[in-house]
Enzyme design. Sequence first.
Site, PDB file in Angstrom:
ATOM      1  N   GLY A   1      44.265  40.163   4.718  1.00  0.00           N
ATOM      2  CA  GLY A   1      42.886  40.045   5.649  1.00  0.00           C
ATOM      3  C   GLY A   1      41.906  39.806   4.660  1.00  0.00           C
ATOM      4  O   GLY A   1      40.766  39.088   5.188  1.00  0.00           O
TER       5      GLY A   1
ATOM      6  N   CYS B   1      52.326  39.961   3.018  1.00  0.00           N
ATOM      7  CA  CYS B   1      51.433  41.401   2.723  1.00  0.00           C
ATOM      8  C   CYS B   1      50.955  41.245   1.358  1.00  0.00           C
ATOM      9  O   CYS B   1      51.686  41.328   0.193  1.00  0.00           O
ATOM     10  CB  CYS B   1      52.276  42.471   2.904  1.00  0.00           C
TER      11      CYS B   1
ATOM     12  N   GLU C   1      45.691  45.836  11.322  1.00  0.00           N
ATOM     13  CA  GLU C   1      46.900  45.190  11.125  1.00  0.00           C
ATOM     14  C   GLU C   1      47.766  44.959  12.287  1.00  0.00           C
ATOM     15  O   GLU C   1      48.023  46.066  12.831  1.00  0.00           O
ATOM     16  CB  GLU C   1      47.773  45.519   9.937  1.00  0.00           C
TER      17      GLU C   1
ATOM     18  N   HIS D   1      45.418  35.461  11.074  1.00  0.00           N
ATOM     19  CA  HIS D   1      44.400  36.341  10.936  1.00  0.00           C
ATOM     20  C   HIS D   1      43.015  35.995  11.641  1.00  0.00           C
ATOM     21  O   HIS D   1      42.975  34.455  11.818  1.00  0.00           O
ATOM     22  CB  HIS D   1      43.867  36.210   9.298  1.00  0.00           C
TER      23      HIS D   1
ATOM     24  N   CYS E   1      43.796  45.539   3.309  1.00  0.00           N
ATOM     25  CA  CYS E   1      44.841  44.659   3.830  1.00  0.00           C
ATOM     26  C   CYS E   1      44.379  43.209   2.872  1.00  0.00           C
ATOM     27  O   CYS E   1      43.421  42.655   2.948  1.00  0.00           O
ATOM     28  CB  CYS E   1      44.563  44.223   5.262  1.00  0.00           C
TER      29      CYS E   1
END
Length: 283
Positions: free
Chosen positions: A227, A80, A215, A166, A224
Amino acid sequence: MNLRFTKMHGLGNDFMVIDGISQSLPETGVPFSADEIRRLGDRHFGVGFDQLLIVQPARSADADFRYRILNADGSEVSQCGNGARCFARFVRDHGLTDKAEIVVETADGQMTLTVTDDEQVTVDMGAPRWAPEAIPLIAKGEQDTYFLVAGNNAYEVGAVGLGNPHCTLLVENVDTAPVDTVGPLLESHEQFPERVNVAFMQIVSRNEIRLRVYERGAGETLACGSGACAAVVIGQRRGFLDQDVTVHLPGGTLQIRYTGQGGIRMTGPASHVYDGSIDVTSA
């Protein structure tokens, strides 16, 4: 047991952060059951967060801390980026380190967090992983894009592993992108055995994009970090983007740099919201 915590956010992607070094935690290192995490993550009846972050002692001599991430649905994940920036600020604000460069262990390996002079945090997110088995993605060989069939539609996506899986779709306008419908549809797509974070990317120029991310385990968030990194390297691979890209998310802006070698570097803010405490009755 009374447990202290801090509420933080990185561009609106928000976290409940727990110091597991100066406070005693159960042997598992996680003070709450999955049901309790879901209750605490609820924005009406709990603290409210996208992820729960736990600071723990490092298990290897060449790292400063162990960094653990649990989604609001109770599932544990490996990466994260917005949380990593908050992690760096947290350990410095709470006197756990005075280092400007902090090495942390994650479930996916080590990452380096660097606090800049203006209190921004740069995170080395590691190198992108393109092989389907490393994402993981069920596909016949590595490709620039993949077609995912869901219902009566096929979606062309780029896919990459950055600790978490992803995929990114190109859209003309993120404001009207079908995040609420297509996001959950692809998040649990059968070709992603560990589910996937789904990004909707609007290309503004070769150095600027707009992005919304659905997410896994959290739904759409205001930002994100991983991301954003994934979208940039996928855009680069497809020839749309340059090495330095500004990423505009609903919660704010990140700077992403990737030269094609080494790790992806993400720079952005980390904000303290408040400190609190909670009585823990079970774990």
